[in-house]
Design a protein around this motif. Structure first.
Motif, PDB file in Angstrom:
ATOM      1  N   LYS A 365      -9.629  12.483  -1.696  1.00  0.00           N
ATOM      2  CA  LYS A 365     -10.430  12.915  -0.545  1.00  0.00           C
ATOM      3  C   LYS A 365     -11.709  13.610  -0.987  1.00  0.00           C
ATOM      4  O   LYS A 365     -12.715  13.600  -0.265  1.00  0.00           O
ATOM      5  N   GLU A 366     -11.686  14.202  -2.188  1.00  0.00           N
ATOM      6  CA  GLU A 366     -12.879  14.880  -2.694  1.00  0.00           C
ATOM      7  C   GLU A 366     -14.036  13.895  -2.912  1.00  0.00           C
ATOM      8  O   GLU A 366     -15.189  14.302  -2.978  1.00  0.00           O
ATOM      9  N   TYR A 367     -13.710  12.608  -3.025  1.00  0.00           N
ATOM     10  CA  TYR A 367     -14.741  11.584  -3.223  1.00  0.00           C
ATOM     11  C   TYR A 367     -15.338  11.093  -1.903  1.00  0.00           C
ATOM     12  O   TYR A 367     -16.151  10.174  -1.896  1.00  0.00           O
ATOM     13  N   GLU A 368     -14.917  11.724  -0.814  1.00  0.00           N
ATOM     14  CA  GLU A 368     -15.450  11.482   0.528  1.00  0.00           C
ATOM     15  C   GLU A 368     -15.503   9.982   0.873  1.00  0.00           C
ATOM     16  O   GLU A 368     -16.555   9.412   1.156  1.00  0.00           O
ATOM     17  N   PRO A 369     -14.332   9.328   0.861  1.00  0.00           N
ATOM     18  CA  PRO A 369     -14.310   7.906   1.213  1.00  0.00           C
ATOM     19  C   PRO A 369     -14.576   7.696   2.706  1.00  0.00           C
ATOM     20  O   PRO A 369     -14.392   8.623   3.513  1.00  0.00           O
ATOM     21  N   ASN A 370     -15.007   6.494   3.044  1.00  0.00           N
ATOM     22  CA  ASN A 370     -15.109   6.128   4.454  1.00  0.00           C
ATOM     23  C   ASN A 370     -13.751   6.318   5.119  1.00  0.00           C
ATOM     24  O   ASN A 370     -13.632   6.976   6.152  1.00  0.00           O
ATOM     25  N   ARG A 371     -12.733   5.748   4.506  1.00  0.00           N
ATOM     26  CA  ARG A 371     -11.349   5.968   4.907  1.00  0.00           C
ATOM     27  C   ARG A 371     -10.492   6.070   3.650  1.00  0.00           C
ATOM     28  O   ARG A 371     -10.756   5.393   2.659  1.00  0.00           O
ATOM     29  N   LEU A 372      -9.472   6.910   3.701  1.00  0.00           N
ATOM     30  CA  LEU A 372      -8.462   6.946   2.651  1.00  0.00           C
ATOM     31  C   LEU A 372      -7.227   6.253   3.195  1.00  0.00           C
ATOM     32  O   LEU A 372      -6.628   6.704   4.179  1.00  0.00           O
ATOM     33  N   VAL A 373      -6.867   5.122   2.589  1.00  0.00           N
ATOM     34  CA  VAL A 373      -5.746   4.313   3.054  1.00  0.00           C
ATOM     35  C   VAL A 373      -4.618   4.428   2.034  1.00  0.00           C
ATOM     36  O   VAL A 373      -4.823   4.219   0.839  1.00  0.00           O
ATOM     37  N   CYS A 374      -3.425   4.773   2.502  1.00  0.00           N
ATOM     38  CA  CYS A 374      -2.284   4.965   1.606  1.00  0.00           C
ATOM     39  C   CYS A 374      -1.154   4.006   1.968  1.00  0.00           C
ATOM     40  O   CYS A 374      -0.630   4.050   3.086  1.00  0.00           O
ATOM     41  N   LEU A 375      -0.792   3.151   1.032  1.00  0.00           N
ATOM     42  CA  LEU A 375       0.327   2.223   1.206  1.00  0.00           C
ATOM     43  C   LEU A 375       1.481   2.707   0.334  1.00  0.00           C
ATOM     44  O   LEU A 375       1.318   2.933  -0.862  1.00  0.00           O
ATOM     45  N   PHE A 376       2.649   2.888   0.924  1.00  0.00           N
ATOM     46  CA  PHE A 376       3.796   3.301   0.123  1.00  0.00           C
ATOM     47  C   PHE A 376       5.106   3.014   0.862  1.00  0.00           C
ATOM     48  O   PHE A 376       5.132   2.779   2.067  1.00  0.00           O
ATOM     49  N   GLY A 377       6.189   3.036   0.102  1.00  0.00           N
ATOM     50  CA  GLY A 377       7.540   3.005   0.640  1.00  0.00           C
ATOM     51  C   GLY A 377       8.352   4.043  -0.112  1.00  0.00           C
ATOM     52  O   GLY A 377       7.808   4.812  -0.895  1.00  0.00           O
ATOM     53  N   CYS A 378       9.653   4.087   0.099  1.00  0.00           N
ATOM     54  CA  CYS A 378      10.511   5.022  -0.631  1.00  0.00           C
ATOM     55  C   CYS A 378      11.743   4.283  -1.133  1.00  0.00           C
ATOM     56  O   CYS A 378      12.163   3.278  -0.548  1.00  0.00           O
ATOM     57  N   GLY A 379      12.324   4.800  -2.206  1.00  0.00           N
ATOM     58  CA  GLY A 379      13.486   4.162  -2.799  1.00  0.00           C
ATOM     59  C   GLY A 379      14.742   4.357  -1.975  1.00  0.00           C
ATOM     60  O   GLY A 379      14.945   5.400  -1.346  1.00  0.00           O
ATOM     61  N   GLY A 380      15.595   3.335  -1.991  1.00  0.00           N
ATOM     62  CA  GLY A 380      16.874   3.427  -1.309  1.00  0.00           C
ATOM     63  C   GLY A 380      17.869   4.242  -2.111  1.00  0.00           C
ATOM     64  O   GLY A 380      17.692   4.489  -3.308  1.00  0.00           O
ATOM     65  N   ASN A 381      18.933   4.712  -1.433  1.00  0.00           N
ATOM     66  CA  ASN A 381      19.980   5.512  -2.069  1.00  0.00           C
ATOM     67  C   ASN A 381      19.415   6.752  -2.749  1.00  0.00           C
ATOM     68  O   ASN A 381      19.857   7.149  -3.828  1.00  0.00           O
ATOM     69  N   ARG A 382      18.416   7.318  -2.111  1.00  0.00           N
ATOM     70  CA  ARG A 382      17.806   8.563  -2.564  1.00  0.00           C
ATOM     71  C   ARG A 382      17.677   9.497  -1.366  1.00  0.00           C
ATOM     72  O   ARG A 382      17.935   9.120  -0.226  1.00  0.00           O
ATOM     73  N   SER A 383      17.237  10.700  -1.605  1.00  0.00           N
ATOM     74  CA  SER A 383      17.168  11.723  -0.565  1.00  0.00           C
ATOM     75  C   SER A 383      16.297  11.298   0.629  1.00  0.00           C
ATOM     76  O   SER A 383      15.175  10.827   0.456  1.00  0.00           O
ATOM     77  N   LYS A 384      16.828  11.473   1.827  1.00  0.00           N
ATOM     78  CA  LYS A 384      16.029  11.226   3.031  1.00  0.00           C
ATOM     79  C   LYS A 384      14.892  12.233   3.138  1.00  0.00           C
ATOM     80  O   LYS A 384      13.827  11.933   3.682  1.00  0.00           O
ATOM     81  N   MET A 385      15.121  13.440   2.598  1.00  0.00           N
ATOM     82  CA  MET A 385      14.090  14.473   2.663  1.00  0.00           C
ATOM     83  C   MET A 385      12.811  14.002   1.975  1.00  0.00           C
ATOM     84  O   MET A 385      11.703  14.267   2.449  1.00  0.00           O
ATOM     85  N   ARG A 386      12.934  13.270   0.875  1.00  0.00           N
ATOM     86  CA  ARG A 386      11.758  12.754   0.181  1.00  0.00           C
ATOM     87  C   ARG A 386      10.962  11.841   1.115  1.00  0.00           C
ATOM     88  O   ARG A 386       9.732  11.864   1.112  1.00  0.00           O
ATOM     89  N   ARG A 387      11.649  11.052   1.908  1.00  0.00           N
ATOM     90  CA  ARG A 387      10.984  10.123   2.833  1.00  0.00           C
ATOM     91  C   ARG A 387      10.223  10.890   3.919  1.00  0.00           C
ATOM     92  O   ARG A 387       9.076  10.569   4.232  1.00  0.00           O
ATOM     93  N   TYR A 388      10.890  11.896   4.479  1.00  0.00           N
ATOM     94  CA  TYR A 388      10.218  12.693   5.512  1.00  0.00           C
ATOM     95  C   TYR A 388       8.967  13.360   4.929  1.00  0.00           C
ATOM     96  O   TYR A 388       7.898  13.358   5.551  1.00  0.00           O
ATOM     97  N   GLU A 389       9.133  13.952   3.733  1.00  0.00           N
ATOM     98  CA  GLU A 389       8.027  14.697   3.123  1.00  0.00           C
ATOM     99  C   GLU A 389       6.860  13.785   2.762  1.00  0.00           C
ATOM    100  O   GLU A 389       5.698  14.134   3.000  1.00  0.00           O
ATOM    101  N   MET A 390       7.160  12.622   2.203  1.00  0.00           N
ATOM    102  CA  MET A 390       6.072  11.701   1.845  1.00  0.00           C
ATOM    103  C   MET A 390       5.366  11.181   3.090  1.00  0.00           C
ATOM    104  O   MET A 390       4.139  11.032   3.117  1.00  0.00           O
ATOM    105  N   GLY A 391       6.128  10.907   4.145  1.00  0.00           N
ATOM    106  CA  GLY A 391       5.520  10.479   5.400  1.00  0.00           C
ATOM    107  C   GLY A 391       4.590  11.539   5.960  1.00  0.00           C
ATOM    108  O   GLY A 391       3.472  11.246   6.411  1.00  0.00           O
ATOM    109  N   GLU A 392       5.032  12.788   5.886  1.00  0.00           N
ATOM    110  CA  GLU A 392       4.225  13.886   6.412  1.00  0.00           C
ATOM    111  C   GLU A 392       2.954  14.090   5.576  1.00  0.00           C
ATOM    112  O   GLU A 392       1.871  14.304   6.132  1.00  0.00           O
ATOM    113  N   VAL A 393       3.072  13.994   4.267  1.00  0.00           N
ATOM    114  CA  VAL A 393       1.903  14.150   3.392  1.00  0.00           C
ATOM    115  C   VAL A 393       0.877  13.061   3.673  1.00  0.00           C
ATOM    116  O   VAL A 393      -0.326  13.335   3.838  1.00  0.00           O
TER     117      VAL A 393
END
Length: 496
Positions: A365-393
C-alpha cells in the motif's frame, strides 16, 4: 566405523555388551535396521524407537543407543549405550559418522520468525557473485552444486544435515547457508557442529501449539540457542527481543538495523516504482558505506538485504559485488514479481497467515497503487481462526479480494471459502469468490487495471495442490503462462 570413535564427543554409559569393534551403518529409523548397524532409539511424536529395540537387536543391530531402559536378550550380544538424550546424541553421532564435514566449510545459520528464506538466498547470491561456492539448506530446497532437493522441514534431521554437509564439502563448497528453525534447535538437529556466523532476523508470536512450542518463552529460548552455538552472532537491533535472545550468548555480537546505533545501519530508505516492478533504495552506513538498490518492495526487503550485507561483509565482499548480486537475486515465491504487463504489477508470495499477509499488504500500500488486489485461499484441515483472520486482513487492506482455493486437503474448498468470508464480512472490503485457482488468477489478470498491484498469496514456491491426500502438480507460474498463452500474451511474461 569404530564404536568408540563414534561416541568420543558424548557422555554415555555402556549398559550391556562390548565397546570394542565397529558398526557398519548409523540408523534412527527402525525400518532401516541392518546387520551390524548402530540403531539410535528416538522418542518421536508418533512413535518411540525404544519400542523397537528388541526387534532391532533381533534383526542384527550391533549397538543400540537409548535414553530409556530397554529389554534385550543378552544372548543376542547387542551392545546397549545409554545417553541423556538420544536426539542430542544422534547429532554428534551423525557428525562423526560423516567425518565432521562442517569443519571443512564456513557454516552460516539464520534464525527468526520471518526473513530466513529470502535472506539465505540473498547471501548465497552475493557470495557466489564474489566467487565462493555455496550450498543451501532451507524451507524450499536443499542445493548442492547443480543438485536441488525438495525440503521436508526447514531444518532437516541432524543425520540429513550432516549427510548434506558431507556432499557439499565433497562437491567443493566453501560455504553453507542454512535456515535454523526454532524446532530444529528444540530437537537438537543443529548440534554436532559450530556455526561460524549465527543470524537473528526478528521474533514474533508464531509456531506455538501442541506440536511445536508450548509458549512464546520456549519459542524465544529455542531461538536463543543459536548464540551459544556460533562464533559470531549478527542480530537485528530494531527487534524488541534482541537483548533477550542474546542474553546468555557465548559468541561475539554485532548488530544491524535502521537504528543508527547499530554496527551496520540502513538509512534514507526510498521506494522505487517502475512499470511492473517495485523496489527500494537505501544507504548502508557504519561497518560499510555505500548505496544499494534492491528489486523487492518494502521495509522488510531492506531488512533482508541489510542482513545479507552484514553476513557477506565477513567474507570480504566489496560493495560493487553486493550491488550486482541484488540486481540479479530472486527468491521463488517470496515477493516474486511476474511481469505480464506494463499496466499493472503481478506478485506471487508465500504469505499464508494473517501476520505475513498484513505485513505484505501494508508494504504494498505504501506504493500507492490504483488498486491493491489480493487473491488467496486457506489450507484445509487447519485452524478456522486463520481463515477468519486472513479474510479480515485482506478485507481491511485490499481494495478487492479474490477468494479461491489453496490446499483443501480433506475439506471441501467451498467450506473453506465460506470461513474466509466470515472474516472478510467483518470489514467493508469488496470481494469475489472463484473456487478454481487457475480461473481466479485468470480473473485477476483479465480485470487488472492500470496502476494495480495484484498479489497471489499463499502458495509461493509450492508446485502442487493437495486434494484428498494427493498432491497434484500446480505451479502458479505455469498457470499464468497458460492463461497468457490462451490470451495470446505469452511473449510478455517475465519471471523475476
Amino acid at each position: 566405523m569404530e564404536l568408540r570413535k563414534l561416541l568420543e564427543k558424548l557422555e554415555y554409559e555402556c549398559r550391556m555388551g562390548k565397546m570394542e569393534g565397529s558398526v557398519d551403518a548409523l540408523v534412527y529409523d527402525s525400518r532401516k535396521v541392518t546387520q551390524g548397524c548402530l540403531f539410535v532409539c528416538i522418542s518421536g511424536a508418533k512413535a518411540d524407537g525404544h519400542d523397537f529395540a528388541k526387534e532391532a537387536a533381533e534383526k542384527g543391530a550391533r549397538v543400540l543407543v537409548v535414553e530409556k531402559d530397554v529389554e534385550v536378550p543378552k544372548e543376542l550380544g547387542t551392545t546397549i549405550i545409554k545417553v541423556a538424550d538420544t536426539r542430542y546424541a544422534l547429532a554428534f553421532l551423525s557428525a562423526a559418522w560423516f567425518g565432521n564435514p562442517a569443519q571443512q566449510m564456513k557454516v552460516i545459520g539464520i534464525t527468526g520468525t520471518k526473513g530466513k528464506t529470502t535472506t539465505s538466498y540473498l547471501v548465497k547470491a552475493i557470495l557466489e557473485n564474489a566467487g565462493y561456492k555455496v550450498g543451501l539448506i532451507g524451507t524450499i530446497e536443499v542445493i548442492i552444486g547443480t543438485k536441488r532437493l525438495h525440503s521436508l522441514n526447514t531444518t532437516p534431521e541432524s543425520y540429513l544435515i550432516q549427510e548434506y554437509f558431507r556432499q557439499m564439502a565433497d562437491d567443493g563448497c566453501d560455504v553453507v547457508v542454512m535456515e535454523a528453525s526454532s524446532q530444529g534447535f528444540k530437537l537438537h538437529r543443529t548440534q554436532g557442529f559450530i556455526f561460524d556466523l549465527g543470524i537473528f532476523t526478528n521474533l514474533e508470536p508464531d509456531h506455538i501449539g501442541q506440536d511445536e512450542h508450548a509458549d512464546f518463552e520456549e519459542y524465544l529460548e529455542c531461538k536463543a540457542l543459536l548464540f551459544r552455538q556460533c562464533r559470531v552472532g549478527i542480530v537485528n537491533r530494531d527487534d524488541s527481543h534482541w537483548r533477550e535472545v542474546t542474553k546468555n550468548h557465548t559468541c561475539m555480537i554485532e548488530t544491524y538495523g535502521f537504528d543508527e546505533e547499530a554496527d551496520l545501519s540502513a538509512q534514507n530508505l526510498s521506494l522505487i516504482k517502475r512499470p511492473g516492478e517495485l523496489g527500494i533504495l537505501f544507504d548502508v552506513k557504519g561497518l560499510m558505506d555505500f548505496t544499494v538498490e534492491v528489486i523487492n518492495p518494502g521495509r522488510f526487503s531492506a531488512y533482508n538485504a541489510l542482513t545479507a550485507i552484514a553476513v557477506c561483509r565477513h567474507f570480504g565482499v566489496e560493495a560493487e559485488a553486493i550491488r550486482k548480486a541484488f540486481m540479479e537475486a530472486r527468491v521463488k515465491g517470496r515477493i516474486e514479481m511476474v511481469k505480464v504487463s506494463d499496466e499493472f504489477t503481478l506478485i506471487i508470495d508465500y504469505a499464508h497467515n494473517a501476520m505475513s499477509l498484513e505485513s505484505l499488504l501494508s508494504t504494498l500500500k505504501e506504493y500507492e497503487p490504483n488498486r491493491l488486489v489480493c487473491l488467496f485461499g486457506c489450507g484445509g484441515n487447519r485452524s478456522k481462526m486463520r481463515r477468519y483472520e486472513m479474510g479480515e486482513v485482506s478485507g481491511r487492506l485490499a481494495d478487492l479480494t479474490i477468494i479461491t482455493s489453496d490446499n483443501p486437503r480433506f475439506e471441501k474448498p467451498q467450506d473453506i471459502i465460506n470461513d474466509i468470508k466470515i472474516g472478510i464480512e467483518r470489514t467493508d472490503g469488496k470481494y469475489v469468490e472463484v473456487c478454481d485457482r487457475k480461473e481466479a488468477i485468470a480473473y485477476a489478470i483479465d480485470h487488472g487495471e492500470p496502476g494495480d498491484i495484484i498479489v497471489l498469496a499463499g502458495k509461493g514456491h509450492e508446485d502442487y495442490q493437495e486434494i484428498e491426500g494427493i498432491k497434484y502438480p500446480m505451479d502458479e507460474r505455469d498457470l499464468i503462462r497458460d492463461i497468457l498463452k490462451e490470451r495470446g500474451w505469452k511473449e510478455n511474461m517475465q519471471t523475476s
